[in-house]
Each structure stands twice: as C-alpha cells, then as structure tokens.
Design a protein around this motif. Sequence first.
Motif: not given
Length: 205
Positions: A52-53, A56-58, A147-150, A183-184
């Motif tokens: 996870s990034t 973004q996860a936060f 990944l998309v949702v984040h 995402i890429r």
Amino acid sequence: MMLPNSAQEDDTFVWTVEGQPCGEFSASKTWEALRPKESEKEWADLVWFKGSTPKQAFHMWLANLDRLPTRSRLASWGMNIPITCCLCGVSEETRDHLFLHCQFSQVLWKAVLQKLKLPQTLFTDWRALLAWSKDFNPSSPKTLRILVVHAVVYNVWRQRNNIYHNQVSIPPLTIFRDIDRLIRNSITARRNLKSFRNLMALWLS
C-alpha cells in the motif's frame, strides 16, 4: 536476599518481555507488550496491506472510520458552514455521498469499472464498497481493486479540499488520469511482489 559485595560475581541484567528473556533490548517486542490490543478488524487488510501507499492508506483508514472532516461533520462540531457537497453543490456532504453517490465520484467509478471491464455498479453504502474490494475475478484481483479504491478515495478527497480551500475545480476525467498514473506507479514500484506481478497487464488491457 543478600546484598551484593565485591566478593561475588558482577551484576548482570536481562531484558524480559512477558516473562520471556530476550538476548538484547527489542523496541518492537517492548511496543507489542505495552500497546493496547484489540481483535483484528475485518477491514484491516483492505486498508493496511503489503504494497500500500502510506498516504493513500492513511486517507482510506480515516474514510473507513468516517473521521474525515466533511462539511457534515464540521457542522456537527458547531461550525457555521454550509453542509452541501463541495463537488456537486446539491446533497449533504457526508462520507458516503462524497465518495459513492456524488455525481463527480460516480464519473470516476464509471471510468474505473470500464477500465477493469466490470459491470457498472452503484455502491449503495460504504459496506458495499468494502465488499466489492474483497471480491475478485481473473481480470480484477483483490489487490488491484484495493489499489483502485485507495486511489479514488485519496483523489476525491484531494479534489474536495482543492475546491474547499482554493476554489479550484478540476474535471473528474482529468482526476481519473491522475488515478491512472498513481495506479501505474504503484504497480511499477512493487512489481517484484508476488501479488503485483500481473497487475500492470490487467490494468492496461
């Protein structure tokens, strides 16, 4: 108990954590012993997962707990502000509206689902989004969906703040290009992880 004296052996100390001696001090073991513990939440692997990034996860964590300062929440704290959505200006700005029901967000979800070659889906509430994140098929495995949702949650909130603080509006399809790039980049940076190896081909197909 006898007091030590010079005739006895040198004093020694031993680090013990929960009754088990450690060869040396361990900050991680000490933290695990001291920190408050609860049972693992069912959504934990949808927020904190390997690859996870962090930023973004936060944001996903705060959104999942419904702790982002939406206009609805700010008003509930006593702030004298309008509660209409910054992005559409129509409905009350709650978490579910902002990320799921707002016309701005729905354009992004439509583009995402089209990119993944999945049926167009209307997420009725946050639980429906989490359930979709856990689902998978050969063209969109769980890691890619998360990944998309984040990326969507992060970019919708960033654009909301851009309007709220700077009065700068960016079209949703332009935001989707940012999502695509994020995402890429995430897949490229983690291409050596097993769960990421085939994701670029799936995302670009």
